[in-house]
Design a protein around this motif. Structure first.
Motif, PDB file in Angstrom:
ATOM      1  N   UNK A  15      28.381 -27.479  40.077  1.00 49.80           N
ATOM      2  CA  UNK A  15      28.723 -28.866  39.789  1.00 49.80           C
ATOM      3  C   UNK A  15      29.799 -29.272  40.781  1.00 49.80           C
ATOM      4  N   UNK A  16      29.478 -30.223  41.591  1.00 49.53           N
ATOM      5  CA  UNK A  16      30.338 -30.586  42.720  1.00 49.53           C
ATOM      6  C   UNK A  16      31.135 -31.852  42.406  1.00 49.53           C
ATOM      7  N   UNK A  73      30.400 -16.558  28.448  1.00 49.24           N
ATOM      8  CA  UNK A  73      30.056 -17.602  27.502  1.00 49.24           C
ATOM      9  C   UNK A  73      30.480 -18.986  27.942  1.00 49.24           C
ATOM     10  N   UNK A  74      31.238 -19.076  29.034  1.00 47.54           N
ATOM     11  CA  UNK A  74      31.765 -20.355  29.504  1.00 47.54           C
ATOM     12  C   UNK A  74      30.770 -21.110  30.366  1.00 47.54           C
ATOM     13  N   UNK A  75      31.127 -22.354  30.670  1.00 46.19           N
ATOM     14  CA  UNK A  75      30.262 -23.227  31.451  1.00 46.19           C
ATOM     15  C   UNK A  75      31.095 -24.028  32.441  1.00 46.19           C
ATOM     16  N   UNK A  96      31.060 -23.550  38.678  1.00 45.08           N
ATOM     17  CA  UNK A  96      29.805 -22.781  38.620  1.00 45.08           C
ATOM     18  C   UNK A  96      29.085 -23.009  37.292  1.00 45.08           C
ATOM     19  N   UNK A  97      27.763 -23.205  37.407  1.00 42.00           N
ATOM     20  CA  UNK A  97      26.888 -23.354  36.249  1.00 42.00           C
ATOM     21  C   UNK A  97      26.059 -22.071  36.107  1.00 42.00           C
ATOM     22  N   UNK A  98      26.441 -21.218  35.187  1.00 42.77           N
ATOM     23  CA  UNK A  98      25.669 -20.002  34.932  1.00 42.77           C
ATOM     24  C   UNK A  98      24.359 -20.344  34.216  1.00 42.77           C
ATOM     25  N   UNK A  99      23.318 -19.534  34.381  1.00 45.37           N
ATOM     26  CA  UNK A  99      22.076 -19.757  33.642  1.00 45.37           C
ATOM     27  C   UNK A  99      22.280 -19.596  32.126  1.00 45.37           C
ATOM     28  N   UNK A 100      21.466 -20.318  31.352  1.00 45.19           N
ATOM     29  CA  UNK A 100      21.432 -20.120  29.912  1.00 45.19           C
ATOM     30  C   UNK A 100      22.339 -21.019  29.102  1.00 45.19           C
ATOM     31  N   UNK A 101      22.905 -22.073  29.733  1.00 49.75           N
ATOM     32  CA  UNK A 101      23.802 -22.970  29.006  1.00 49.75           C
ATOM     33  C   UNK A 101      23.792 -24.354  29.641  1.00 49.75           C
ATOM     34  N   UNK A 102      24.137 -25.358  28.851  1.00 48.28           N
ATOM     35  CA  UNK A 102      24.213 -26.755  29.284  1.00 48.28           C
ATOM     36  C   UNK A 102      22.968 -27.162  30.077  1.00 48.28           C
ATOM     37  N   UNK A 103      23.119 -27.590  31.337  1.00 48.79           N
ATOM     38  CA  UNK A 103      21.975 -28.062  32.111  1.00 48.79           C
ATOM     39  C   UNK A 103      20.920 -26.965  32.305  1.00 48.79           C
ATOM     40  N   UNK A 104      21.321 -25.697  32.145  1.00 46.48           N
ATOM     41  CA  UNK A 104      20.402 -24.572  32.382  1.00 46.48           C
ATOM     42  C   UNK A 104      20.090 -23.827  31.075  1.00 46.48           C
ATOM     43  N   UNK A 105      20.145 -24.562  29.961  1.00 48.79           N
ATOM     44  CA  UNK A 105      19.976 -23.940  28.651  1.00 48.79           C
ATOM     45  C   UNK A 105      18.599 -23.301  28.482  1.00 48.79           C
ATOM     46  N   UNK A 152      37.721 -22.634  23.672  1.00 49.26           N
ATOM     47  CA  UNK A 152      36.829 -23.671  23.152  1.00 49.26           C
ATOM     48  C   UNK A 152      35.533 -23.099  22.608  1.00 49.26           C
ATOM     49  N   UNK A 153      35.061 -21.993  23.141  1.00 46.59           N
ATOM     50  CA  UNK A 153      33.779 -21.438  22.709  1.00 46.59           C
ATOM     51  C   UNK A 153      33.823 -20.972  21.259  1.00 46.59           C
ATOM     52  N   UNK A 154      34.965 -20.503  20.807  1.00 48.31           N
ATOM     53  CA  UNK A 154      35.059 -19.988  19.446  1.00 48.31           C
ATOM     54  C   UNK A 154      34.825 -21.102  18.424  1.00 48.31           C
ATOM     55  N   UNK A 155      35.241 -22.330  18.737  1.00 53.87           N
ATOM     56  CA  UNK A 155      35.019 -23.446  17.822  1.00 53.87           C
ATOM     57  C   UNK A 155      33.539 -23.769  17.685  1.00 53.87           C
ATOM     58  N   UNK A 156      32.794 -23.630  18.774  1.00 55.86           N
ATOM     59  CA  UNK A 156      31.353 -23.889  18.722  1.00 55.86           C
ATOM     60  C   UNK A 156      30.653 -22.939  17.761  1.00 55.86           C
ATOM     61  N   UNK A 157      31.180 -21.737  17.649  1.00 53.37           N
ATOM     62  CA  UNK A 157      30.526 -20.719  16.830  1.00 53.37           C
ATOM     63  C   UNK A 157      30.688 -20.977  15.337  1.00 53.37           C
TER      64      UNK A 157
END
Length: 250
Positions: free
Chosen positions: A11-12, A30-32, A52-61, A152-157
Motif C-alpha cells: 500500500x503506497x 496477524x497484522x495488516x 506491506x499487505x500480507x496474504x490472507x487479510x483485508x484486500x487479500x482475504x 488492535x488484533x486482540x479486540x477483533x478476536x
C-alpha cells in the motif's frame, strides 16, 4: 515507480514529488497494512511510505496465508525492485522485523544495494528466537496468546464473526514465526536500530540489544514506555524518532 502502478503486496502513500527516500513498513503476526495507516505522510513530503499487505487479510482475504517467512521475504524483495530508484529504509514490528532482516540480505544479494537503515521492533535477535507453540494449539489457545500480547488484533478476536475471518491469517503467521526459530544471524549490510517497550512480556530489551552482534555498520537501541504494542500509545514519540533518523544527513 510509474504513477498508477499498484502492487498487490504494497500500500503506497505516494508523495507529490519523486521521493528522497522510501520507508517499507512490515506488520506483526496477524497484522495488516492498515496498522501503519497513520504513518502514511508522517515523515515529511519527501518520504514515501510503503505498508506491506500480507496474504490472507483485508484486500487479500481470499488468499491463503503464507507460512514461511523466507518465502514472504523472497516475494517482497521481488516487489521492491521498481521502488529502488530511491534509497529504502525498513521498519518491521515483531514478525515484521524478521521479514525485514531477510529482505535486507536479499536486496544485497539480488540488487547489490542495501537498505539505508533497518529498524527492528520488539523482536529478539535471530540467535535467540524460540518456537511459539501457540501456532499448533487450539483456536482458544491461539486467541489467548494473541490477547496476551495486546494490540488492535486482540479486540477483533472478541467478535465471533470477525474472529472467524482473522484467525486463519494469525495462525498462518504464528506458524511461519515458529518455523523460523533460532539460527545464527548473518551480519547485516546496513545500520540497525532496535525498538522495544519497557514492559514487553516476551521480548526483554537485552534480547533486542543482541542485534548489535550482527550490525557491524552500527546499532542503536531505543526503549520506550509500553508493552509489545508500545507503538500504539507512544506513536508520536516513535514517529518523531524515526523521522529524525531518516532526515537528510548534514
Amino acid at each position: 515507480m510509474p504513477l498508477g502502478t499498484e502492487s498487490t503486496w504494497l500500500r503506497r502513500f505516494s508523495t507529490a514529488a519523486p521521493p528522497r527516500l522510501r520507508l517499507l513498513c512490515l506488520p506483526h503476526a496477524g497484522g495488516s497494512a492498515s496498522f501503519f495507516h497513520g504513518w502514511g505522510h508522517a515523515f515529511g513530503d519527501d518520504v514515501e511510505v510503503l505498508a506491506v499487505r500480507y496474504p490472507g487479510r483485508q484486500e487479500r482475504i481470499a488468499e491463503e496465508p503464507w507460512t514461511s517467512l523466507e518465502e514472504l521475504a523472497d516475494a517482497l524483495t521481488g516487489e521492491l525492485e521498481p521502488y529502488l530508484d530511491a534509497p529504502l529504509a525498513i521498519f518491521g514490528h515483531s514478525m515484521g522485523a524478521t521479514v525485514g532482516y531477510e529482505i535486507a540480505h536479499r536486496m544485497q544479494e539480488r540488487y547489490a544495494t542495501a537498505p539505508q537503515l533497518l529498524m527492528v521492533s520488539c523482536r529478539k535477535a535471530p540467535r535467540l528466537l524460540t518456537p511459539d507453540t501457540a501456532a499448533f494449539g487450539t483456536d482458544a489457545e491461539l486467541v489467548e496468546a494473541v490477547k496476551q500480547l495486546g494490540g488492535t488484533d486482540s479486540a477483533l478476536l472478541d467478535d465471533e464473526d470477525l474472529r472467524e475471518l482473522v484467525l486463519p491469517a494469525i495462525r498462518g503467521d504464528f506458524t511461519a514465526v515458529a518455523g523460523y526459530a533460532a539460527r545464527p544471524g548473518v551480519p547485516l549490510p546496513c545500520p540497525v536500530v532496535g525498538y522495544v517497550g519497557d514492559r514487553d512480556p516476551g521480548v526483554p530489551a537485552e534480547a533486542v540489544a543482541a542485534w548489535a552482534e550482527i550490525a557491524p555498520h552500527g546499532f542503536d537501541l531505543k526503549v520506550l514506555a509500553g508493552d509489545h504494542f508500545y507503538l500504539l500509545d507512544r506513536r508520536d514519540e516513535l514517529v518523531e524518532d524515526i523521522r529524525a533518523r531518516l532526515a537528510p544527513q548534514r
